[in-house]
Motif scaffolding. Structure first.
Motif, PDB file in Angstrom:
ATOM      1  N   LEU A 110       0.822  -1.215   0.000  1.00 46.63           N
ATOM      2  CA  LEU A 110       0.000   0.000   0.000  1.00 46.63           C
ATOM      3  C   LEU A 110       0.857   1.267   0.000  1.00 46.63           C
ATOM      4  N   THR A 111       2.107   1.179   0.437  1.00 44.57           N
ATOM      5  CA  THR A 111       2.970   2.362   0.458  1.00 44.57           C
ATOM      6  C   THR A 111       3.368   2.808  -0.947  1.00 44.57           C
ATOM      7  N   TYR A 112       3.094   2.001  -1.950  1.00 48.43           N
ATOM      8  CA  TYR A 112       3.375   2.393  -3.332  1.00 48.43           C
ATOM      9  C   TYR A 112       2.360   3.421  -3.823  1.00 48.43           C
ATOM     10  N   ILE A 113       1.291   3.632  -3.068  1.00 49.41           N
ATOM     11  CA  ILE A 113       0.293   4.645  -3.387  1.00 49.41           C
ATOM     12  C   ILE A 113       0.749   5.956  -2.757  1.00 49.41           C
ATOM     13  N   TYR A 114       0.777   7.028  -3.548  1.00 57.37           N
ATOM     14  CA  TYR A 114       1.223   8.331  -3.056  1.00 57.37           C
ATOM     15  C   TYR A 114       0.282   8.797  -1.958  1.00 57.37           C
ATOM     16  N   GLY A 115       0.848   9.092  -0.794  1.00 55.70           N
ATOM     17  CA  GLY A 115       0.042   9.568   0.323  1.00 55.70           C
ATOM     18  C   GLY A 115      -0.202   8.523   1.390  1.00 55.70           C
ATOM     19  N   ILE A 116       0.276   7.292   1.169  1.00 58.13           N
ATOM     20  CA  ILE A 116       0.129   6.238   2.177  1.00 58.13           C
ATOM     21  C   ILE A 116       1.523   5.756   2.553  1.00 58.13           C
ATOM     22  N   GLY A 117       1.827   5.817   3.833  1.00 61.18           N
ATOM     23  CA  GLY A 117       3.114   5.349   4.336  1.00 61.18           C
ATOM     24  C   GLY A 117       2.935   4.050   5.094  1.00 61.18           C
ATOM     25  N   ARG A 118       3.970   3.679   5.876  1.00 63.92           N
ATOM     26  CA  ARG A 118       3.911   2.425   6.628  1.00 63.92           C
ATOM     27  C   ARG A 118       2.796   2.440   7.664  1.00 63.92           C
ATOM     28  N   THR A 119       2.691   3.539   8.414  1.00 60.39           N
ATOM     29  CA  THR A 119       1.653   3.630   9.441  1.00 60.39           C
ATOM     30  C   THR A 119       0.271   3.621   8.801  1.00 60.39           C
ATOM     31  N   GLY A 120       0.112   4.354   7.719  1.00 63.31           N
ATOM     32  CA  GLY A 120      -1.177   4.374   7.017  1.00 63.31           C
ATOM     33  C   GLY A 120      -1.552   3.006   6.496  1.00 63.31           C
ATOM     34  N   GLY A 121      -0.579   2.268   5.969  1.00 61.03           N
ATOM     35  CA  GLY A 121      -0.841   0.913   5.485  1.00 61.03           C
ATOM     36  C   GLY A 121      -1.315   0.013   6.607  1.00 61.03           C
ATOM     37  N   ARG A 122      -0.681   0.146   7.782  1.00 57.49           N
ATOM     38  CA  ARG A 122      -1.083  -0.646   8.947  1.00 57.49           C
ATOM     39  C   ARG A 122      -2.509  -0.304   9.370  1.00 57.49           C
ATOM     40  N   GLN A 123      -2.825   0.994   9.406  1.00 52.65           N
ATOM     41  CA  GLN A 123      -4.162   1.432   9.804  1.00 52.65           C
ATOM     42  C   GLN A 123      -5.224   0.938   8.835  1.00 52.65           C
ATOM     43  N   ILE A 124      -4.930   1.011   7.545  1.00 55.69           N
ATOM     44  CA  ILE A 124      -5.887   0.561   6.533  1.00 55.69           C
ATOM     45  C   ILE A 124      -6.175  -0.921   6.709  1.00 55.69           C
ATOM     46  N   CYS A 125      -5.120  -1.718   6.910  1.00 57.69           N
ATOM     47  CA  CYS A 125      -5.312  -3.160   7.092  1.00 57.69           C
ATOM     48  C   CYS A 125      -6.142  -3.449   8.338  1.00 57.69           C
ATOM     49  N   ALA A 126      -5.896  -2.713   9.402  1.00 53.38           N
ATOM     50  CA  ALA A 126      -6.651  -2.943  10.633  1.00 53.38           C
ATOM     51  C   ALA A 126      -8.116  -2.577  10.457  1.00 53.38           C
ATOM     52  N   ARG A 127      -8.393  -1.456   9.813  1.00 51.99           N
ATOM     53  CA  ARG A 127      -9.783  -1.007   9.639  1.00 51.99           C
ATOM     54  C   ARG A 127     -10.539  -1.873   8.647  1.00 51.99           C
ATOM     55  N   ALA A 128      -9.826  -2.426   7.659  1.00 49.56           N
ATOM     56  CA  ALA A 128     -10.479  -3.294   6.675  1.00 49.56           C
ATOM     57  C   ALA A 128     -10.504  -4.739   7.148  1.00 49.56           C
ATOM     58  N   SER A 129      -9.981  -4.993   8.340  1.00 49.03           N
ATOM     59  CA  SER A 129      -9.858  -6.341   8.931  1.00 49.03           C
ATOM     60  C   SER A 129      -9.220  -7.324   7.949  1.00 49.03           C
ATOM     61  N   VAL A 130      -8.057  -6.905   7.452  1.00 49.67           N
ATOM     62  CA  VAL A 130      -7.242  -7.741   6.565  1.00 49.67           C
ATOM     63  C   VAL A 130      -5.905  -7.934   7.260  1.00 49.67           C
ATOM     64  N   GLU A 131      -5.398  -9.146   7.238  1.00 46.88           N
ATOM     65  CA  GLU A 131      -4.101  -9.404   7.857  1.00 46.88           C
ATOM     66  C   GLU A 131      -3.008  -8.721   7.037  1.00 46.88           C
ATOM     67  N   GLY A 132      -2.160  -7.944   7.692  1.00 46.41           N
ATOM     68  CA  GLY A 132      -1.154  -7.141   7.003  1.00 46.41           C
ATOM     69  C   GLY A 132      -0.054  -7.943   6.349  1.00 46.41           C
TER      70      GLY A 132
END
Length: 120
Positions: A18-40
């Motif tokens: 997800l960090t390959y998307i402009y505007g999403i970093g490591r922390t953002g990727g972690r948050q997205i996975c947690a909110r979407a209930s997907v294992e990171g």
């Protein structure tokens, strides 16, 4: 290959991909996975369609990414330049904006050093 927000994600753990998307970093990727209930740690290519859809929904709802974010950043810089404030002048002259020294260093921002004629 998974595709989100017009970006092809590499086959890496989805948190990292997800960090390959402009505007999403490591922390953002972690948050997205947690909110979407997907294992990171799941690989991007191994995600099911419903998991990808949940990730897309979270990104659309809570994050500003790619074109919108780039446009906002450019507009903020343009606003500073139009105001004529100190930061705007620094942007206009391609000099460091945040108070760094320029007597030496700052080569990334200023470009290659140009020799001065007659200086020995």
């Amino acid at each position: 290959m998974a595709r989100i927000a017009g970006v092809n994600l590499p086959n890496k753990p989805i948190e990292i991909a997800l960090t390959y998307i402009y505007g999403i970093g490591r922390t953002g990727g972690r948050q997205i996975c947690a909110r979407a209930s997907v294992e990171g740690t799941m690989r991007a290519n191994d995600l099911a369609d419903d998991e990808l859809a949940r990730i897309r929904d979270v990104i659309d709802r809570e994050f500003k990414i790619e074109g919108d974010l780039r446009r906002d950043t450019a507009m903020n810089i343009k606003r500073l330049m139009d105001l004529g404030c100190y930061r705007g002048l620094r942007h206009r002259r391609n000099l460091p904006v945040r108070g760094q020294r320029t007597h030496t260093n700052a080569r990334t921002r200023k470009g290659r050093a140009r020799p001065i004629a007659g200086k020995k």
